[in-house]
Design an enzyme around this catalytic site. Structure first.
Site, PDB file in Angstrom:
ATOM      1  N   THR A  42       0.890  -1.127  -0.051  1.00 17.51           N
ATOM      2  CA  THR A  42      -0.037  -0.116   0.005  1.00 17.51           C
ATOM      3  C   THR A  42       0.756   1.132  -0.029  1.00 17.51           C
ATOM      4  O   THR A  42       2.062   1.373   0.197  1.00 17.51           O
ATOM      5  CB  THR A  42      -0.950  -0.140   1.337  1.00 17.51           C
ATOM      6  OG1 THR A  42      -2.065   1.000   1.007  1.00 17.51           O
ATOM      7  CG2 THR A  42      -0.122   0.417   2.648  1.00 17.51           C
ATOM      8  N   CYS A  47      -2.934   8.479   6.000  1.00 17.60           N
ATOM      9  CA  CYS A  47      -3.673   7.139   6.426  1.00 17.60           C
ATOM     10  C   CYS A  47      -2.589   6.379   7.019  1.00 17.60           C
ATOM     11  O   CYS A  47      -1.436   6.430   7.255  1.00 17.60           O
ATOM     12  CB  CYS A  47      -3.966   6.637   5.374  1.00 17.60           C
ATOM     13  SG  CYS A  47      -5.396   7.334   4.261  1.00 17.60           S
ATOM     14  N   HIS A  64      -5.751  -0.381   5.934  1.00 18.32           N
ATOM     15  CA  HIS A  64      -5.473   1.051   5.458  1.00 18.32           C
ATOM     16  C   HIS A  64      -6.494   1.743   5.779  1.00 18.32           C
ATOM     17  O   HIS A  64      -7.614   1.724   4.782  1.00 18.32           O
ATOM     18  CB  HIS A  64      -5.139   0.677   3.796  1.00 18.32           C
ATOM     19  CG  HIS A  64      -4.754   1.905   3.260  1.00 18.32           C
ATOM     20  ND1 HIS A  64      -3.920   2.131   2.450  1.00 18.32           N
ATOM     21  CD2 HIS A  64      -5.187   3.367   3.731  1.00 18.32           C
ATOM     22  CE1 HIS A  64      -3.857   3.623   1.956  1.00 18.32           C
ATOM     23  NE2 HIS A  64      -4.497   4.312   2.795  1.00 18.32           N
TER      24      HIS A  64
END
Length: 198
Positions: A42, A47, A64
């Site tokens: 990711t 985040c 996530h």
């Protein structure tokens, strides 16, 4: 290690040339738990991704999440940290993991969005994930949280091995643009649940 010519181990995977393995890419509000020999990958700005694994049964996963808490009316949404953590833990337990053996590695929470100086989103996300794991007695084996950098994370759920690449700090790159759009949609989303206006 899988060869590039070999068939992908499951649908939704791609061959990651940098990691030299098959991988699943996670986007905001995603989570994946697996026992397959692949990587979970990711890109993170503000985040946070929590990577949890049970070394006793070689199963692990990644989430996530975009914001620490909130209620979007959908307990199956991994948009918020509280949901994302519960969803991932429950999926790992279904796959044979034991809560008492879970270990964590956490990443992200960079303050990549300019204009947020008082309690920025990245800082709140980082604080949330550490507080949550402490409350659940899940040890944090590694972390790379905060600062102003975006990160690319590659996590190998069977072993817990993790690779992190800090991306150059810039306030106008694709990650920042995407995060601004996501947070803008959240701000415009209709409220759910009962609300009394006065």
């Amino acid at each position: 290690m899988l060869q590039a010519e070999a068939a992908a181990p499951t649908s939704g995977t791609y061959f990651d040339s940098a990691l030299q393995t098959y991988a699943i890419r996670l986007l905001p509000a995603d989570y994946v738990a697996t026992d397959l020999p692949l990587a979970l990958v990711t890109l993170l700005g503000s985040c946070v991704a929590a990577c949890l694994y049970d070394p006793g049964v070689a199963v692990g996963g990644m989430n996530h999440f975009m914001l620490p808490g909130g209620d979007d009316g959908d307990a199956t949404s991994a948009r918020y940290g509280a949901n994302a953590m519960e969803l991932l833990i429950n999926d790992l337990l279904k796959r044979g993991a034991r809560r008492s053996r879970l270990q964590a590695k956490v990443f992200g929470g960079g303050n990549v969005l300019s204009g947020f100086h008082s309690d920025p989103i990245g800082t709140r996300n980082a604080r949330f994930v550490l507080d949550y794991l402490h409350a659940e007695n899940i040890p944090v084996r590694a972390q790379d949280l905060g600062d102003i950098h975006a990160r690319k994370v590659g996590f190998f759920p069977q072993t817990g091995r993790t690779l992190v690449k800090r991306l150059p700090s810039t306030r106008d790159d694709a990650i920042v643009v995407a995060e601004r759009q996501l947070y803008g949609r959240l701000a415009r989303a209709p409220a759910t649940g009962s609300v009394e206006l006065f």
